[in-house]
Design an enzyme around this catalytic site. Structure first.
Site, PDB file in Angstrom:
ATOM      1  N   GLU A  43      19.420  -7.723  27.260  1.00  0.00           N
ATOM      2  CA  GLU A  43      21.020  -7.483  27.191  1.00  0.00           C
ATOM      3  C   GLU A  43      21.359  -7.636  28.849  1.00  0.00           C
ATOM      4  O   GLU A  43      20.974  -6.907  29.410  1.00  0.00           O
ATOM      5  CB  GLU A  43      21.385  -6.245  26.655  1.00  0.00           C
ATOM      6  CG  GLU A  43      22.817  -5.964  26.462  1.00  0.00           C
ATOM      7  CD  GLU A  43      23.356  -4.713  26.152  1.00  0.00           C
ATOM      8  OE1 GLU A  43      24.423  -4.642  25.808  1.00  0.00           O
ATOM      9  OE2 GLU A  43      22.598  -3.607  26.040  1.00  0.00           O
ATOM     10  N   GLU A  68      21.328  -4.241  34.583  1.00  0.00           N
ATOM     11  CA  GLU A  68      22.624  -3.528  34.860  1.00  0.00           C
ATOM     12  C   GLU A  68      22.867  -3.782  36.397  1.00  0.00           C
ATOM     13  O   GLU A  68      21.884  -3.816  36.985  1.00  0.00           O
ATOM     14  CB  GLU A  68      22.832  -2.222  34.416  1.00  0.00           C
ATOM     15  CG  GLU A  68      23.904  -1.389  34.960  1.00  0.00           C
ATOM     16  CD  GLU A  68      25.153  -2.025  34.551  1.00  0.00           C
ATOM     17  OE1 GLU A  68      25.648  -2.265  33.431  1.00  0.00           O
ATOM     18  OE2 GLU A  68      26.112  -2.098  35.443  1.00  0.00           O
ATOM     19  N   ASP A 100      21.705  -8.436  39.661  1.00  0.00           N
ATOM     20  CA  ASP A 100      23.101  -9.132  39.154  1.00  0.00           C
ATOM     21  C   ASP A 100      22.505 -10.309  38.487  1.00  0.00           C
ATOM     22  O   ASP A 100      21.526 -10.979  39.053  1.00  0.00           O
ATOM     23  CB  ASP A 100      23.807  -9.509  40.573  1.00  0.00           C
ATOM     24  CG  ASP A 100      25.196 -10.252  39.969  1.00  0.00           C
ATOM     25  OD1 ASP A 100      25.281 -11.131  39.004  1.00  0.00           O
ATOM     26  OD2 ASP A 100      26.114 -10.284  41.021  1.00  0.00           O
ATOM     27  N   ASP A 122      32.440  -7.465  31.114  1.00  0.00           N
ATOM     28  CA  ASP A 122      33.857  -7.479  31.678  1.00  0.00           C
ATOM     29  C   ASP A 122      34.721  -8.546  31.668  1.00  0.00           C
ATOM     30  O   ASP A 122      34.053  -9.585  31.801  1.00  0.00           O
ATOM     31  CB  ASP A 122      33.507  -6.984  33.203  1.00  0.00           C
ATOM     32  CG  ASP A 122      32.510  -5.785  33.568  1.00  0.00           C
ATOM     33  OD1 ASP A 122      33.056  -4.925  32.697  1.00  0.00           O
ATOM     34  OD2 ASP A 122      31.704  -5.827  34.285  1.00  0.00           O
ATOM     35  N   GLU A 198      28.017   1.457  22.986  1.00  0.00           N
ATOM     36  CA  GLU A 198      29.060   2.492  23.198  1.00  0.00           C
ATOM     37  C   GLU A 198      30.535   1.875  23.225  1.00  0.00           C
ATOM     38  O   GLU A 198      31.623   2.593  22.970  1.00  0.00           O
ATOM     39  CB  GLU A 198      28.773   3.063  24.770  1.00  0.00           C
ATOM     40  CG  GLU A 198      27.843   3.983  24.683  1.00  0.00           C
ATOM     41  CD  GLU A 198      26.449   4.028  25.650  1.00  0.00           C
ATOM     42  OE1 GLU A 198      26.026   3.028  25.967  1.00  0.00           O
ATOM     43  OE2 GLU A 198      25.800   5.099  25.793  1.00  0.00           O
ATOM     44  N   TYR A 199      30.585   0.814  23.811  1.00  0.00           N
ATOM     45  CA  TYR A 199      32.074   0.231  24.070  1.00  0.00           C
ATOM     46  C   TYR A 199      32.555  -0.289  22.532  1.00  0.00           C
ATOM     47  O   TYR A 199      33.551   0.067  22.219  1.00  0.00           O
ATOM     48  CB  TYR A 199      32.299  -0.977  25.073  1.00  0.00           C
ATOM     49  CG  TYR A 199      32.577  -0.620  26.331  1.00  0.00           C
ATOM     50  CD1 TYR A 199      31.516   0.161  27.046  1.00  0.00           C
ATOM     51  CD2 TYR A 199      33.554  -1.048  27.111  1.00  0.00           C
ATOM     52  CE1 TYR A 199      31.647   0.548  28.483  1.00  0.00           C
ATOM     53  CE2 TYR A 199      33.910  -0.687  28.337  1.00  0.00           C
ATOM     54  CZ  TYR A 199      32.846   0.024  28.877  1.00  0.00           C
ATOM     55  OH  TYR A 199      33.297   0.488  30.210  1.00  0.00           O
ATOM     56  N   GLU A 200      31.948  -0.551  21.843  1.00  0.00           N
ATOM     57  CA  GLU A 200      32.239  -1.081  20.491  1.00  0.00           C
ATOM     58  C   GLU A 200      32.712   0.196  19.677  1.00  0.00           C
ATOM     59  O   GLU A 200      33.651   0.369  19.251  1.00  0.00           O
ATOM     60  CB  GLU A 200      30.916  -1.517  19.869  1.00  0.00           C
ATOM     61  CG  GLU A 200      31.467  -2.289  18.386  1.00  0.00           C
ATOM     62  CD  GLU A 200      30.050  -3.080  17.727  1.00  0.00           C
ATOM     63  OE1 GLU A 200      29.109  -3.206  18.556  1.00  0.00           O
ATOM     64  OE2 GLU A 200      30.354  -3.435  16.560  1.00  0.00           O
TER      65      GLU A 200
HETATM   66  C1  SAM Z   1      32.100  -3.159  30.036  1.00  0.00           C
HETATM   67  S1  SAM Z   1      30.369  -2.490  30.124  1.00  0.00           S
HETATM   68  C2  SAM Z   1      29.620  -2.662  28.602  1.00  0.00           C
HETATM   69  C3  SAM Z   1      28.436  -1.889  28.361  1.00  0.00           C
HETATM   70  C4  SAM Z   1      27.746  -2.223  27.180  1.00  0.00           C
HETATM   71  N1  SAM Z   1      27.045  -3.436  27.007  1.00  0.00           N
HETATM   72  C5  SAM Z   1      28.514  -1.736  25.794  1.00  0.00           C
HETATM   73  O1  SAM Z   1      28.950  -2.587  25.181  1.00  0.00           O
HETATM   74  O2  SAM Z   1      28.856  -0.502  25.731  1.00  0.00           O
HETATM   75  C6  SAM Z   1      29.859  -3.956  31.098  1.00  0.00           C
HETATM   76  C7  SAM Z   1      28.590  -3.803  31.875  1.00  0.00           C
HETATM   77  O3  SAM Z   1      28.058  -5.006  32.372  1.00  0.00           O
HETATM   78  C8  SAM Z   1      27.629  -4.851  33.753  1.00  0.00           C
HETATM   79  N2  SAM Z   1      27.874  -6.127  34.515  1.00  0.00           N
HETATM   80  C9  SAM Z   1      28.847  -6.957  34.574  1.00  0.00           C
HETATM   81  N3  SAM Z   1      28.628  -8.119  35.250  1.00  0.00           N
HETATM   82  C10 SAM Z   1      27.286  -7.920  35.627  1.00  0.00           C
HETATM   83  C11 SAM Z   1      26.201  -9.008  36.016  1.00  0.00           C
HETATM   84  N4  SAM Z   1      26.605 -10.071  36.761  1.00  0.00           N
HETATM   85  N5  SAM Z   1      24.972  -8.524  35.982  1.00  0.00           N
HETATM   86  C12 SAM Z   1      24.442  -7.425  35.647  1.00  0.00           C
HETATM   87  N6  SAM Z   1      25.238  -6.486  35.034  1.00  0.00           N
HETATM   88  C13 SAM Z   1      26.734  -6.981  34.953  1.00  0.00           C
HETATM   89  C14 SAM Z   1      28.832  -3.819  34.016  1.00  0.00           C
HETATM   90  O4  SAM Z   1      28.241  -3.228  35.554  1.00  0.00           O
HETATM   91  C15 SAM Z   1      29.109  -2.873  33.162  1.00  0.00           C
HETATM   92  O5  SAM Z   1      28.108  -1.735  33.247  1.00  0.00           O
END
Ligand code: SAM
Length: 217
Positions: A43, A68, A100, A122, A198-200
């Site tokens: 993920e 993450e 990243d 995001d 969590e977001y869902e």
């Molecule tokens: C809006 S949250 C969603 C979290 C989780 N997937 C959920 O659905 O509950 C998006 C996450 O993606 C991470 N993220 C965004 N761009 C990323 C990247 N290029 N590499 C790793 N993580 C990333 C952000 O730090 C954030 O914690």
């Protein structure tokens, strides 16, 4: 998601047995990282990681890696993981890494990953940031480098604009749209076996329909 800097987060991550340190050293040898050699699902942008912890519990025949980029967010996942371990739930088929996702092809070799989950990524609403969206053609090209021949990407979001952008990117990149819905929770087929993130949970409880697509090359 970006939480305020948490003092000590970096140390907790670098000392955690649940986090793969220097993940690039395992490129081409991911089969040896887990106790069992079995398919690998990742993920990207796992946030606090609940989805993957649930998936790892439900599917012990799959290995999972949660990715993450922020220490403060990953720390929350580690705290939850430690709570589970205290109750005896070890989830040996799940590791985390703090990177990243732009460097995914430095971490995984061609064909090492069977499935990629993108959950509530995001949106990066400004056009000049489109390349940062995890469903942009730039990211699809990275996934192309690490997925197995029949590997898939599954993407869920409540953000209709991001979903429509993603449908366009899929077409532009020449990927196949295997299935999609603009209302997952009312789609009899696609909702089967759905594990909420969590977001869902948060957005669907506000009444937002959840979009989902499954794509492959
Ligand atoms: C809006 S949250 C969603 C979290 C989780 N997937 C959920 O659905 O509950 C998006 C996450 O993606 C991470 N993220 C965004 N761009 C990323 C990247 N290029 N590499 C790793 N993580 C990333 C952000 O730090 C954030 O914690």
């Amino acid at each position: 998601m970006r939480l305020r800097n948490i003092p000590g987060a970096k140390d907790a991550i670098s000392e955690s047995v649940y986090v793969i340190q220097e993940p690039e050293t395992h490129r081409g040898a991911w089969g040896t990282v887990f106790p069992k050699k079995q398919p690998l699902h990742i993920e990207v942008g796992m946030g606090k990681g609940r989805f993957l912890m649930d998936m790892a519990r439900l599917n012990p025949e799959i290995n999972y890696v949660g990715i993450e980029m922020y220490d403060s967010v990953l720390l929350r996942a580690l705290q939850k993981r430690e709570e589970l371990a205290e109750t005896g739930e070890l989830l040996e088929n799940l590791f985390f890494m703090r990177i990243d996702a732009r460097i995914l092809p430095e971490i995984f070799d061609c064909g090492e990953v069977d499935k990629i989950y993108l959950n509530f990524s995001d949106p990066w609403p400004k056009a000049r940031h489109a390349k940062r969206r995890l469903t942009s053609r730039e990211f699809l090209a990275r996934y192309d480098k690490i997925l197995t021949a029949d590997g898939t990407v599954e993407f869920k979001t409540d953000n209709r604009e991001l979903f429509e952008f993603s449908l366009e990117e899929v077409k532009e990149a020449g990927w196949k749209l295997i299935a999609h819905t603009f209302d997952l929770h009312h789609d009899e087929e696609l909702v089967l076996g759905n594990v909420m993130t969590e977001y869902e949970e948060k957005f669907s409880s506000m009444g937002n329909p959840i979009c989902k697509m499954i794509i492959s090359r």
